[in-house]
Design an enzyme around this catalytic site. Structure first.
Site, PDB file in Angstrom:
ATOM      1  CB  CYS A  55      33.582  -1.018  18.031  1.00 15.86           C
ATOM      2  SG  CYS A  55      32.830   0.546  18.498  1.00 15.86           S
TER       3      CYS A  55
ATOM      4  CG  HIS B 251      31.971  -1.815  13.966  1.00 15.06           C
ATOM      5  ND1 HIS B 251      30.893  -1.874  14.820  1.00 15.06           N
ATOM      6  CD2 HIS B 251      32.662  -0.696  14.293  1.00 15.06           C
ATOM      7  CE1 HIS B 251      30.939  -0.829  15.638  1.00 15.06           C
ATOM      8  NE2 HIS B 251      31.993  -0.092  15.334  1.00 15.06           N
TER       9      HIS B 251
ATOM     10  CG  ASN C  15      29.583   2.729  16.358  1.00 11.42           C
ATOM     11  OD1 ASN C  15      29.282   1.612  16.785  1.00 11.42           O
ATOM     12  ND2 ASN C  15      30.825   3.162  16.302  1.00 11.42           N
TER      13      ASN C  15
HETATM   14  O1  UT7 Z   1      33.393   2.282  16.187  1.00 14.71           O
HETATM   15  C1  UT7 Z   1      34.566   2.506  16.853  1.00 14.71           C
HETATM   16  C2  UT7 Z   1      35.517   3.339  16.190  1.00 14.71           C
HETATM   17  N1  UT7 Z   1      35.047   4.645  15.830  1.00 14.71           N
HETATM   18  C3  UT7 Z   1      35.165   5.019  14.573  1.00 14.71           C
HETATM   19  O2  UT7 Z   1      35.496   4.223  13.744  1.00 14.71           O
HETATM   20  C4  UT7 Z   1      34.931   6.469  14.246  1.00 14.71           C
HETATM   21  C5  UT7 Z   1      35.980   6.928  13.289  1.00 14.71           C
HETATM   22  N2  UT7 Z   1      35.920   8.331  12.973  1.00 14.71           N
HETATM   23  C6  UT7 Z   1      34.952   8.896  12.212  1.00 14.71           C
HETATM   24  O3  UT7 Z   1      34.003   8.245  11.821  1.00 14.71           O
HETATM   25  C7  UT7 Z   1      35.125  10.329  11.784  1.00 14.71           C
HETATM   26  O4  UT7 Z   1      36.436  10.749  12.101  1.00 14.71           O
HETATM   27  C8  UT7 Z   1      34.107  11.322  12.396  1.00 14.71           C
HETATM   28  C9  UT7 Z   1      32.728  11.055  11.834  1.00 14.71           C
HETATM   29  C10 UT7 Z   1      34.097  11.161  13.902  1.00 14.71           C
HETATM   30  C11 UT7 Z   1      34.499  12.744  12.042  1.00 14.71           C
HETATM   31  O5  UT7 Z   1      34.590  12.887  10.636  1.00 14.71           O
HETATM   32  P1  UT7 Z   1      35.884  13.554   9.974  1.00 14.71           P
HETATM   33  O6  UT7 Z   1      35.638  13.588   8.532  1.00 14.71           O
HETATM   34  O7  UT7 Z   1      37.077  12.798  10.452  1.00 14.71           O
HETATM   35  O8  UT7 Z   1      35.834  15.028  10.544  1.00 14.71           O
HETATM   36  P2  UT7 Z   1      36.951  15.807  11.377  1.00 14.71           P
HETATM   37  O9  UT7 Z   1      36.995  15.331  12.779  1.00 14.71           O
HETATM   38  O10 UT7 Z   1      38.210  15.842  10.588  1.00 14.71           O
HETATM   39  O11 UT7 Z   1      36.336  17.257  11.345  1.00 14.71           O
HETATM   40  C12 UT7 Z   1      36.205  18.011  10.125  1.00 14.71           C
HETATM   41  C13 UT7 Z   1      35.533  19.312  10.443  1.00 14.71           C
HETATM   42  C14 UT7 Z   1      36.154  20.070  11.618  1.00 14.71           C
HETATM   43  O12 UT7 Z   1      36.064  21.455  11.349  1.00 14.71           O
HETATM   44  P3  UT7 Z   1      37.341  22.263  10.781  1.00 14.71           P
HETATM   45  O13 UT7 Z   1      38.409  22.100  11.796  1.00 14.71           O
HETATM   46  O14 UT7 Z   1      37.665  21.601   9.467  1.00 14.71           O
HETATM   47  O15 UT7 Z   1      36.804  23.642  10.643  1.00 14.71           O
HETATM   48  C15 UT7 Z   1      35.269  19.715  12.773  1.00 14.71           C
HETATM   49  O16 UT7 Z   1      35.288  20.701  13.800  1.00 14.71           O
HETATM   50  O17 UT7 Z   1      34.183  19.092  10.819  1.00 14.71           O
HETATM   51  C16 UT7 Z   1      33.913  19.669  12.103  1.00 14.71           C
HETATM   52  N3  UT7 Z   1      32.956  18.822  12.808  1.00 14.71           N
HETATM   53  C17 UT7 Z   1      31.628  18.938  12.647  1.00 14.71           C
HETATM   54  N4  UT7 Z   1      30.882  19.777  11.911  1.00 14.71           N
HETATM   55  C18 UT7 Z   1      29.545  19.627  11.963  1.00 14.71           C
HETATM   56  C19 UT7 Z   1      33.197  17.791  13.660  1.00 14.71           C
HETATM   57  N5  UT7 Z   1      32.043  17.245  14.059  1.00 14.71           N
HETATM   58  C20 UT7 Z   1      31.055  17.948  13.447  1.00 14.71           C
HETATM   59  C21 UT7 Z   1      29.657  17.838  13.461  1.00 14.71           C
HETATM   60  N6  UT7 Z   1      28.938  18.692  12.709  1.00 14.71           N
HETATM   61  N7  UT7 Z   1      28.991  16.894  14.192  1.00 14.71           N
END
Ligand code: UT7
Length: 331
Positions: A116, A256, A286
């Site tokens: 990225c 970004h 993204n």
């Molecule tokens: O550009 C290059 C670099 N990339 C980035 O900068 C991305 C950085 N990361 C992020 O933007 C975020 O971490 C994400 C958007 C990918 C995820 O958001 P988060 O707030 O970190 O969620 P998480 O991974 O901690 O997941 C929270 C909960 C989980 O459920 P439990 O374990 O709390 O029950 C996940 O299983 O949300 C669940 N979950 C979803 N639920 C609905 C994960 N993905 C989804 C989804 N829809 N698409």
């Protein structure tokens, strides 16, 4: 002797027509519009459909828009750099094909890959060629067909990424406009947290890697998120302090577009109000190497000669950094 700086003199963009909405994603994976919007800020993203269309298809369109708007003769372009994580082919540089297709027959070309941060690093590369006096017109294109490496059964990645391309022309400037300062960083600890396991020299593609989906992108979102927030904010702040700038001196933050929450955290640290923060993540998601030039193209009409812009990016590797650039023209 007059100092030569490297300024952006024109921009162009292309996004595919097909819009993949959060609602449509609800039919593919266990997710919902509310979760995606509140956690990422993304409402829809563009997807390149059709046979035989790779990243170059979008890169060419973005470059052609730039050429048509700026009325430059493509034969005058010295170098074409395509910043991309999704080249058309593993071998045979996408930029070489793009240069030929756009009529830049006197240019040489190559690809630049830093996930990225590809476009941000590319800005540094393009500017260095110009500042050295070696070349006069460097076309930097950020383009990615992220849909080609996404597993549309993996809800942790398929909701985030989209396809697109943006282009910027770098030319010499004698009014001290253009790139002023940069701080680029990388750290190999990041390799574990955002990667494609198979298809490279470490693990060549095989029936097994195909079965296990190792040719798709995998990321540990939370870990990447934490590093992105602190590092993007740190480098952006450094650009201000190192150049004796206050938040009032900044007309635009150009971050970004990975996650609205990361963008807001960076803006908070720099201290700029929301109306000074470029944002189009809601429309495109993204797009990896294309986020920064797509922002420039979308905000071009609001940019004024002399505006101070702070670019910041973070990506796989890890790679990250910030660039301070003075805008060089009124459109
Ligand atoms: O550009 C290059 C670099 N990339 C980035 O900068 C991305 C950085 N990361 C992020 O933007 C975020 O971490 C994400 C958007 C990918 C995820 O958001 P988060 O707030 O970190 O969620 P998480 O991974 O901690 O997941 C929270 C909960 C989980 O459920 P439990 O374990 O709390 O029950 C996940 O299983 O949300 C669940 N979950 C979803 N639920 C609905 C994960 N993905 C989804 C989804 N829809 N698409």
């Amino acid at each position: 002797m007059t100092k030569i700086t490297a300024a952006i003199s024109a921009v162009g963009k292309y996004v595919p027509e097909y819009i993949l909405t959060n609602k449509e994603l609800e039919t593919l994976v266990d997710t919902n519009d509310e979760w995606i919007t509140s956690r990422t800020g993304i409402e829809e993203r563009r997807i390149l459909k059709g046979e035989n269309k790779g990243t170059s298809f979008m890169a060419i369109k973005a470059a052609e828009e730039l050429i048509q708007k700026s009325k430059i003769n493509p034969k005058e372009i010295d170098l074409v750099i395509v910043a991309t994580a999704t080249p058309d082919l593993m071998v045979a540089s996408t930029a070489v094909f793009v240069a030929t297709e756009i009529g830049a027959t006197n240019a040489f070309g190559y690809d630049l890959q830093a996930a990225c941060s590809s476009f941000l690093y590319g800005m540094s590369t393009a500017a260095s060629y110009i500042e050295s006096g070696r070349y006069k017109k460097v076309l930097l294109i950020g383009a990615d067909k992220m849909s080609s490496i996404i597993d549309y059964t993996d809800r942790t990645t398929c909701i985030i990424f989209g396809d697109g391309a943006g282009a910027a022309l770098f030319e010499p400037n004698t009014e001290n406009l253009g790139l002023q300062d940069e701080y680029l960083r990388s750290d190999g600890i990041g390799r574990e947290f955002l990667k494609i396991d198979a298809g490279g020299s470490l693990l060549p593609a095989s029936e097994e890697t195909l079965k296990t989906g190792q040719h798709f992108i995998h990321q540990e979102g939370k870990t990447v998120f934490k590093h992105a927030v602190s590092n993007m904010a740190d480098v952006s702040e450094k650009m201000l302090t190192r150049n004796n700038l206050t938040k009032e001196d900044i007309q635009w933050l150009v971050p970004h577009q990975a996650n609205k929450r990361i963008i807001e955290a960076t803006a908070n640290r720099v201290g700029v109000e929301a109306d000074k923060v470029m944002m189009n993540i809601q429309k495109y998601g993204n797009t990896t190497s294309a986020t920064l030039p797509l922002l420039l193209a979308d905000y071009e009409s609001q940019l004024k000669k002399g505006d101070n812009l702070i670019f910041a990016a973070f990506g796989g590797g890890f790679t990250w950094g910030a660039i301070y650039l003075k805008w060089a023209y009124n459109s």
